[in-house]
Structures are given as structure tokens and as C-alpha cells.
Design a protein around this motif. Structure first.
Motif, mmCIF file in Angstrom:
data_model
loop_
_atom_site.group_PDB
_atom_site.id
_atom_site.type_symbol
_atom_site.label_atom_id
_atom_site.label_comp_id
_atom_site.label_asym_id
_atom_site.label_seq_id
_atom_site.Cartn_x
_atom_site.Cartn_y
_atom_site.Cartn_z
ATOM 1 N N PRO A 66 0.823 -1.211 0.000
ATOM 2 C CA PRO A 66 0.000 0.000 0.000
ATOM 3 C C PRO A 66 0.857 1.261 0.000
ATOM 4 O O PRO A 66 2.013 1.257 0.450
ATOM 5 C CB PRO A 66 -0.814 -0.129 1.292
ATOM 6 C CG PRO A 66 -0.891 -1.606 1.548
ATOM 7 C CD PRO A 66 0.440 -2.141 1.090
ATOM 8 N N ILE A 67 0.303 2.340 -0.485
ATOM 9 C CA ILE A 67 1.013 3.608 -0.575
ATOM 10 C C ILE A 67 1.522 4.022 0.801
ATOM 11 O O ILE A 67 0.804 3.940 1.801
ATOM 12 C CB ILE A 67 0.091 4.677 -1.186
ATOM 13 C CG1 ILE A 67 -0.096 4.390 -2.676
ATOM 14 C CG2 ILE A 67 0.639 6.075 -0.967
ATOM 15 C CD1 ILE A 67 -1.159 5.214 -3.336
ATOM 16 N N ALA A 68 2.771 4.490 0.857
ATOM 17 C CA ALA A 68 3.399 4.836 2.135
ATOM 18 C C ALA A 68 3.126 6.279 2.544
ATOM 19 O O ALA A 68 2.888 6.561 3.717
ATOM 20 C CB ALA A 68 4.907 4.594 2.050
ATOM 21 N N LEU A 69 3.221 7.215 1.603
ATOM 22 C CA LEU A 69 2.937 8.620 1.882
ATOM 23 C C LEU A 69 1.866 9.087 0.910
ATOM 24 O O LEU A 69 2.024 8.966 -0.313
ATOM 25 C CB LEU A 69 4.189 9.484 1.733
ATOM 26 C CG LEU A 69 5.336 9.264 2.719
ATOM 27 C CD1 LEU A 69 6.471 10.246 2.432
ATOM 28 C CD2 LEU A 69 4.869 9.400 4.163
ATOM 29 N N PRO A 75 1.186 15.922 5.129
ATOM 30 C CA PRO A 75 1.244 17.309 4.652
ATOM 31 C C PRO A 75 2.433 17.575 3.746
ATOM 32 O O PRO A 75 3.464 16.904 3.816
ATOM 33 C CB PRO A 75 1.365 18.110 5.958
ATOM 34 C CG PRO A 75 1.998 17.170 6.929
ATOM 35 C CD PRO A 75 1.485 15.807 6.566
ATOM 36 N N GLY A 76 2.257 18.579 2.882
ATOM 37 C CA GLY A 76 3.350 19.042 2.038
ATOM 38 C C GLY A 76 3.357 18.388 0.672
ATOM 39 O O GLY A 76 2.538 17.508 0.364
ATOM 40 N N GLU A 77 4.295 18.843 -0.178
ATOM 41 C CA GLU A 77 4.493 18.232 -1.484
ATOM 42 C C GLU A 77 5.449 17.057 -1.308
ATOM 43 O O GLU A 77 6.603 17.232 -0.921
ATOM 44 C CB GLU A 77 5.070 19.248 -2.465
ATOM 45 C CG GLU A 77 4.086 20.340 -2.842
ATOM 46 C CD GLU A 77 4.655 21.265 -3.891
ATOM 47 O OE1 GLU A 77 4.044 21.375 -4.967
ATOM 48 O OE2 GLU A 77 5.709 21.886 -3.628
ATOM 49 N N LEU A 78 4.956 15.868 -1.599
ATOM 50 C CA LEU A 78 5.683 14.643 -1.270
ATOM 51 C C LEU A 78 6.615 14.258 -2.418
ATOM 52 O O LEU A 78 6.481 13.189 -3.021
ATOM 53 C CB LEU A 78 4.692 13.524 -0.949
ATOM 54 C CG LEU A 78 3.712 13.851 0.181
ATOM 55 C CD1 LEU A 78 2.688 12.730 0.339
ATOM 56 C CD2 LEU A 78 4.457 14.090 1.488
ATOM 57 N N VAL A 110 12.370 20.992 3.983
ATOM 58 C CA VAL A 110 12.361 19.550 4.228
ATOM 59 C C VAL A 110 11.450 19.214 5.395
ATOM 60 O O VAL A 110 11.577 19.798 6.485
ATOM 61 C CB VAL A 110 13.787 19.049 4.523
ATOM 62 C CG1 VAL A 110 13.778 17.557 4.838
ATOM 63 C CG2 VAL A 110 14.717 19.358 3.352
ATOM 64 N N SER A 111 10.540 18.258 5.172
ATOM 65 C CA SER A 111 9.687 17.723 6.229
ATOM 66 C C SER A 111 10.090 16.289 6.537
ATOM 67 O O SER A 111 10.674 15.593 5.695
ATOM 68 C CB SER A 111 8.215 17.773 5.820
ATOM 69 O OG SER A 111 7.782 19.108 5.640
ATOM 70 N N ILE A 112 9.749 15.851 7.743
ATOM 71 C CA ILE A 112 10.137 14.529 8.224
ATOM 72 C C ILE A 112 8.889 13.690 8.474
ATOM 73 O O ILE A 112 7.890 14.175 9.011
ATOM 74 C CB ILE A 112 10.948 14.645 9.530
ATOM 75 C CG1 ILE A 112 12.263 15.392 9.278
ATOM 76 C CG2 ILE A 112 11.221 13.276 10.142
ATOM 77 C CD1 ILE A 112 13.059 15.664 10.546
ATOM 78 N N PHE A 113 8.969 12.412 8.090
ATOM 79 C CA PHE A 113 7.922 11.444 8.391
ATOM 80 C C PHE A 113 8.604 10.214 8.984
ATOM 81 O O PHE A 113 9.712 9.860 8.587
ATOM 82 C CB PHE A 113 7.144 11.072 7.124
ATOM 83 C CG PHE A 113 6.554 12.257 6.420
ATOM 84 C CD1 PHE A 113 5.288 12.721 6.757
ATOM 85 C CD2 PHE A 113 7.263 12.937 5.435
ATOM 86 C CE1 PHE A 113 4.737 13.829 6.130
ATOM 87 C CE2 PHE A 113 6.729 14.043 4.796
ATOM 88 C CZ PHE A 113 5.462 14.498 5.140
#
Length: 418
Positions: A66-69, A75-78, A110-113
Motif C-alpha cells: 500500500p502507498i506509504a505517503l 502534509p506538504g508536497e511529497l 524539508v519535512s520529516i515522516f
């Protein structure tokens, strides 16, 4: 039957449906390889980006997950990015049995997941707040570990003042400090910094999405190189959508092994567009021209070999060459040949000079319907293409002397999908 369309690669990963481009955050955790990738699941052209996800236990057989992000959740442009396994819990995010898997994405910051279930589902860190924001247009963060300074590093492309990358450092993977900038005209998109062994020492390789690279040193805060002209990991015309682009290496592998995978963007079917290149082992080698990166198919490909044909000590004219392979009907195969070229003043493999060794050259091909990977002299030449496949034929304009020729038919990795 989606995986068995006539032009679908049978041992190059592609998604069941939708658009695929850059590989993202390839990593290994507890014996499972995770490949995330830029994905528009409901489109055959570039569209709102998700992170697709596939897993493997051998780098060869892949199972789409399944899709991870998902932009409706995260949020944000992945866009493209890298990731690491936080085995030491530097981040302090660990809850439960699994080590945190942390990935980095976003444009103009940069965003963090992070994942606490082994890399299958992710939550945004601090609501998706951008932890660094380079000047200018920026994207494509990649994180690496430096065992000498014992700090994490991040490299991010930005166009502030021209093409180049910003480096940041961190002790906890969450809070980052600007360290330095390295500018170069060729350094565009999807940067990557890799620590690679050679002759008992280590060098650092900085490469761009095109596969152009410098060999240099990293002192814990800055990359330096005395090179003035980049070399190429893949010696083809490399651009977004070509047969090779945006390669990244798998993190958290044992020892000094470096496995790289790229995007091949020129093949499509009725439900899918784009595929991954076949994974290669990267190594450094001293050549007559200096230190170079060489690439060879991961040896796990041997698990796909089934029917095999072998010949030795052949001298062939045009008619004999044409007849030699005329009875072999395969469209997914591996070919290995050692060719005597002592009568040639110079030798080129698909337009790339290749230095004979003792008057001989080695050629290795991976042919996967419309995907083609070419290797010369154990990886000194590496080329990836999307091509229109045809029958297996051998041609020569004069006498061809072959010391050894082997063809392995390769099985499909999609057998379970029939």
C-alpha cells in the motif's frame, strides 16, 4: 494479467498501475528491502505525488505494498527524498519493538515522516513542519551517516546562486544545522553523498540525478574535491524520463556493500508508466584514467536463471554468427561474453571507449523485453536503456572471436501475480 503485457519488464520492478518516477529512501530493515518511489497511482503522466512502496527479501522479487505517503494524509508536497533506519534511537522516537524508520521529503524546505511499524505506515514529525529551508528553489533531501564525526549529514539540492547542494548536520535526525554549500553546474536534482571503500581507505562520492559525480572527501561539515570535470555512473544520455535518472543507494546494508537503483522512464503499458532499473552493486576501482565508480548487477540475479546455453572458443563469420543463436527463443535473459579484440586498434561499447584487458573485453547484457542494461569489463561501462525489443540475434561485419559466451534465460519475478 497486468504484469504480463508484452512490454512489461519481467525482472525490473514497475507498479501495477499508475506513474512511477524517482526511487525514494531505499533501505533495508530486518532482512527486508524497502523501495519507496514517486508515484501517481491514478495517472499515466506526472501528477500529484505519492510515495509508492514495494518490498523484497532478495533485491530481485518485489511485492507492491500500500502507498506509504499520501498527500491526503501527509502534509506538504511529497517529492523525492531519502531515508534511514534509526538503529540507535538517536531521534528518541522509538516506541515498541521496531526501530524508527525516518524519511525526508518536501520542496522548498524539508519535512520529516517516521514509521514505527517497520516502514509500512508513516506519521509526520511535528505536524510536517519544515526542519530546514534552503535558499532559492530546493528539493530532494538525502541523509547519510558519517562514522568519523559520528553525526548525520543531509544533502539537499538548491538553485541559490546556481546549481549546487546545501549540507546540514544533526546528532538526532530531527534538528539540523547548516554546515556548508557545494556548487557545480552539473549538480542538478536528487543529490547523493556516499562513503565508499578503496584499498583500505574511504572516499566520498557526490553524484547528481544524472549520475554525474566527483570523488572527494567529507570532513564532517563540507565536501571537497580536486576534480574539475565530472564522470558518469551510467554512460548514457541521462535526464528526467531517460533510461537512467535519480539513482539512490540502499541505506542500512551490512558492511560496505552499496546497492543503487534508478528510474527508467521511457517504457509504458496500458495501466503503468515507468520502472526501476535493475539494482547494481557500486564499487570504486583504480583505472588508467583514475578512480572510477563501477557498477555490476547484484549477484542475487542468479536466482532467476533457468535454461542456460554455453559456447567456448568460437570463430564466427557473418553467416555462422547469424546461425549460432537462431534456435534460441527468449525475451528475458542475461548474456555474458568474453571477446578477443587483439586485432582492433580501439574498442567502444555503444560509443563508450573500453580498454581491453590482455586483448579481450567482457560484455554483459540484461535483456528484459523493453529494458536493457549493458555492462563492460565488470562494470567500467554501465548503460541503461528502454528499447524496443526483438529476437535474439548475433551480427558481425568480419571475423568474430569469442573466448566464452553464456546465455541464461531469466524467470519472471511476477509468477505469483498470474
Amino acid at each position: 494479467m497486468a504484469y504480463h503485457e508484452e512490454n512489461r519488464g519481467q525482472f525490473h520492478f514497475s507498479p501495477r498501475r499508475g506513474w512511477m518516477n524517482d526511487p525514494n529512501a531505499p533501505l533495508c530493515y530486518r532482512g527486508v528491502y524497502h523501495l519507496y518511489f514517486q508515484h501517481a497511482p491514478n495517472s499515466l503522466v506526472w501528477d500529484t505525488m505519492h510515495w509508492g512502496h514495494a518490498t523484497s527479501t532478495d533485491l530481485v522479487h518485489w511485492q507492491e505494498q500500500p502507498i506509504a505517503l499520501d498527500p491526503s494524509i501527509h502534509p506538504g508536497e511529497l517529492w523525492s527524498g531519502g531515508g534511514v533506519v534509526d538503529l540507535g534511537n538517536h531521534s528518541g522516537l522509538k516506541v515498541g519493538d521496531h526501530d524508527p524508520i525516518i524519511v525526508y521529503s518536501g520542496t522548498n524546505g524539508v519535512s520529516i515522516f517516521y514509521s514505527l511499524d517497520g516502514g509500512f505506515t508513516f506519521a509526520p514529525y511535528d505536524g510536517g513542519r519544515k526542519v530546514v529551508t534552503p535558499a532559492g528553489t530546493s528539493r530532494d533531501p538525502k541523509v547519510f551517516w558519517d562514522p568519523v564525526s559520528e553525526h548525520w549529514g543531509m544533502v539537499v539540492w538548491s538553485d541559490a546562486g546556481g546549481n549546487g547542494v546545501d549540507f546540514f548536520t544533526s546528532s538526532d535526525l530531527l534538528h539540523w544545522t547548516f554546515a556548508s554549500r557545494f556548487a557545480a553546474d552539473w549538480l542538478f536534482e536528487c543529490p547523493n553523498l556516499i562513503r565508499m571503500p578503496l584499498d583500505g581507505d574511504y572516499h566520498w562520492i557526490l553524484h547528481s540525478a544524472s549520475g554525474e559525480y566527483y570523488v572527494g572527501d567529507w570532513d564532517g561539515t563540507a565536501f571537497r574535491s580536486d576534480w574539475t570535470v565530472p564522470q558518469k555512473i551510467n554512460q548514457t544520455e541521462t535526464f528526467a524520463g531517460a533510461g537512467y535518472y535519480a539513482a539512490l543507494n540502499f541505506s542500512n546494508l551490512d558492511g560496505d556493500r552499496i546497492v543503487s537503483i534508478a528510474w527508467q522512464g521511457e517504457n509504458r503499458g496500458s495501466t503503468w508508466m515507468g520502472n526501476a532499473s535493475f539494482p547494481v552493486d557500486l564499487k570504486l576501482r583504480r583505472t588508467a584514467d583514475g578512480i572510477r565508480v563501477v557498477s555490476t548487477p547484484v549477484p542475487e540475479i542468479e536466482s532467476l536463471r533457468q535454461n542456460t546455453w554455453r559456447w567456448k572458443n568460437l570463430t564466427l563469420d557473418a553467416d555462422a554468427a547469424r546461425q549460432l543463436l537462431s534456435e534460441i527463443q527468449v525475451d528475458t535473459y542475461e548474456l555474458e561474453a568474453t571477446v578477443d579484440v587483439r586485432d582492433m586498434q580501439r574498442f567502444q561499447l555503444n560509443g563508450v571507449p573500453l580498454q581491453p584487458q590482455d586483448g579481450k573485453v567482457k560484455v554483459r547484457l540484461l535483456v528484459d523485453r523493453d529494458q536493457l542494461d549493458v555492462f563492460g569489463n565488470d562494470g567500467e561501462v554501465y548503460q541503461s536503456y528502454n528499447v524496443k525489443s526483438g529476437d535474439l540475434e548475433l551480427f558481425t561485419d568480419g571475423l568474430l572471436r569469442i573466448d566464452a559466451l553464456t546465455i541464461h534465460e531469466l524467470a519472471s519475478i511476477w509468477v505469483s501475480e498470474r
